[in-house]
Design a protein around this motif. Structure first.
Motif: not given
Lengths: 385, 194
Positions: A99-102, A355-360, A92-93
């Motif tokens: 809010a946080v780039q990772c 889901l990852f985007g929402r959790m982040l 995942i780029e």
């Protein structure tokens, strides 16, 4: 419908016709290339010298002969008891609107025993990064969603695949013959990309070197091949063109086109040694024993390229790799089963990405960080008239 | 070690559990199982079992040469077993809270991902002794005649020398529950072997 089919479709016949004409014109070039291949095989050292001289100031990739005759065609030896291991990655780029780039790297792996008594295994492991902010590389040239290129996500993914493969090969060699299959090129080519931060490249070069050294230390039990399906590489064709200097016929565009008529199903070419400026740039980061060699393999209509380090280009190791690839491809409609399953373990679904985007976002909010409003992103979500 | 399935769907009237991998010998039809995690022990009867690919978008292809058994094909394709799952459906038939064994719905579903284990002979006898557990089974949508008959046969084994008496009690209870459905009663009684 935004694509105007009434404008597109009338252009297709001419497009296909032009390509067909090109293919027909290439027949003469294929004849010339085969003829040059024959001359090369008559005296490989002299051919190599002529090729190197002709390509001296060229940035194009080319090949020189190995211990095998350049026009060798080898049938697959019998497949014996062994364990096939493979690793493949997905990522995942970083999202510049988050809010946080990772980034996330998910590396899938498989262990498939064939008559060896080793336990089969499928799985994956994930990492979230970067661990610490790093300097960015060059500007992202206006890319909209690329995020910090300096982190070298693709490069990290490639290195993680190699490390995972090395770990599995190391664990299993000594218990059974092992064939490690990797997806794509043997070396992570972004190791020389200036878009990746220098500190990242240095760290990943070190890790790549260690993984390659660990693989080389596995000894006779291990064969290694990096598999490129439908390769468009033209190293051999470029060498042959250099040998046939002055031939004005239309030359084949790729080694695959040349060897498609040279090989029958399941057969491989000779092992060649890769030689080009870029290869030298990346190879220079590693010991000479890891010099890139390659051969082509025909399975059905697909001519794939197999890259392997020099230390893995011994007759026994290549024979084991060849037999394994033919067997693996027959199990999986022309593509190695182990690579397919490693991919399946690695792939990050659309649902998991969301889901990852929402959790982040939730974690960022929990820690008091708010996603900055971005008008372009908002406009994509709000498409109403 | 025998693999232990875990609850993957849970409701008051029943739950589904899945093994981590494909298993040729999962819980049997009619077997009594227990979930011992949560505020009470939930007991249930196996009503269905199915195996197949974990990913429905990757259907299992019929593989193997004519002379190869299923085991041969699995050995020749070692990845397949790891991509398959076995799933078991269970209908609740009672619960145990402290010393009390009640043939009624549990107060809450078993916890998701709780381990599902075979009920002990003692638990089965406690739950089945008066055969009133059958009331929950005959009204459960996923519990057909074959599953009910199998549950009686299974429970009877736990009673040992009292198996015959238990079967008589179960037959009487089924006759009372299904007095308006003689055809169904007959079907179940035939399945019990009475």
């Amino acid at each position: 419908m935004t694509l105007r089919m009434e404008q597109v479709l009338p252009q297709l016949p001419a497009m296909v016709s032009r390509y067909r004409t090109q293919l027909l014109a290439m027949e003469a070039g294929l004849d010339a290339a085969e003829s040059a291949l024959g001359r090369w095989a008559e005296d490989p050292p002299a051919g190599d010298a002529a090729i190197r001289a002709a390509m001296l100031n060229s940035s194009e990739p080319f090949a020189v002969a190995s211990e095998e005759s350049p026009e060798l065609v080898a049938v697959a030896p019998p497949f014996g008891p062994l364990t096939v291991v493979s690793a493949d990655g997905s990522s995942i780029e970083p999202n510049r609107f988050a809010a946080v780039q990772c980034f996330v790297i998910n590396t899938g792996f498989v262990v498939l025993p064939y008559g060896t008594g080793v336990d089969a295994d499928l799985g994956s492991h994930s990492e979230v990064g970067p661990e610490a902010p790093e300097a960015e590389g060059e500007d992202d040239a206006g890319a909209e969603d690329a995020g910090p290129r300096g982190w070298g996500v693709n490069l990290r993914r490639d290195v993680s695949e190699l490390e995972t493969g090395a770990r599995l090969a190391e664990e299993l060699s000594g218990r059974s013959p092992v064939v490690l299959l990797l997806d794509g090129t043997l070396f992570p080519w972004d190791l020389d990309s200036r878009q990746v931060a220098a500190t990242t490249r240095e760290e990943l070069t070190r890790r790549t070197r260690e993984a390659l050294d660990r693989l080389a230390a596995c000894g006779d039990d291990l064969s290694v091949g990096a598999y490129i399906s439908g390769s468009r590489s033209s190293d051999v064709v470029n060498s042959l063109r250099a040998l046939a200097a002055g031939d004005g016929r239309m030359w084949p565009g790729s080694d695959g086109q040349l060897f498609a008529r040279h090989l029958r199903d399941g057969e491989r070419t000779a092992v060649f040694r890769a030689a080009s400026e870029r290869v030298r740039n990346v190879e220079s980061l590693f010991a000479n024993q890891h010099e890139v060699c390659f051969f082509y393999l025909r399975i059905g209509d697909d001519v794939s390229r197999l890259e392997l380090p020099l230390w893995a280009a011994t007759p026994n190791k290549v024979a084991r790799l060849h037999a394994t690839l033919v067997d693996q491809c027959r199990r999986c409609d022309g593509y190695p089963r182990a690579l397919q399953e490693a991919h399946e373990q690695a792939v990050i679904s659309v649902g998991d990405r969301e889901l990852f985007g929402r959790m982040l976002e939730a974690e960022a909010l929990r820690q008091g960080l708010r996603t900055p409003a971005n008008s372009k992103q908002m406009s994509k979500r709000r498409r109403g008239l | 070690m025998t693999p232990t399935p875990r609850v993957v769907e849970a409701g008051l009237r029943g739950f589904a559990c899945a093994y981590e991998r494909y298993l040729e010998d999962p819980f049997r039809l009619g077997q009594f199982v227990a979930v011992r995690e949560g505020p009470c022990v939930v007991l249930g009867v196996v009503t269905d079992s199915a195996s197949g690919p974990e990913d429905p978008s990757r259907p299992l292809q019929p593989r193997g040469a004519a002379d190869q058994s299923a085991a041969d094909v699995m050995t020749a394709n070692p990845e397949i077993r790891l991509l398959l799952r076995t799933r078991v459906s269970v209908v609740s038939c009672g619960h145990i809270e402290g010393e009390a064994a009640r043939p009624t719905l549990p107060p809450m579903p078993p916890p998701l991902l709780a381990r599902v284990e075979p009920a002990s002979a003692a638990e089965t006898v406690r739950m089945a002794s008066d055969a009133t557990f059958l009331a929950l089974l005959v009204v459960a949508p996923g519990c057909d005649d074959a599953a009910i008959a199998a549950s009686v046969r299974t429970a009877a084994e736990a009673f040992g020398t009292g198996a015959h008496e238990f079967r008589v009690r179960a037959g009487k209870e089924l006759a009372r529950l299904l007095r308006a459905e003689p055809a169904r009663l007959t079907s179940i009684m035939r399945g019990i072997g009475a």
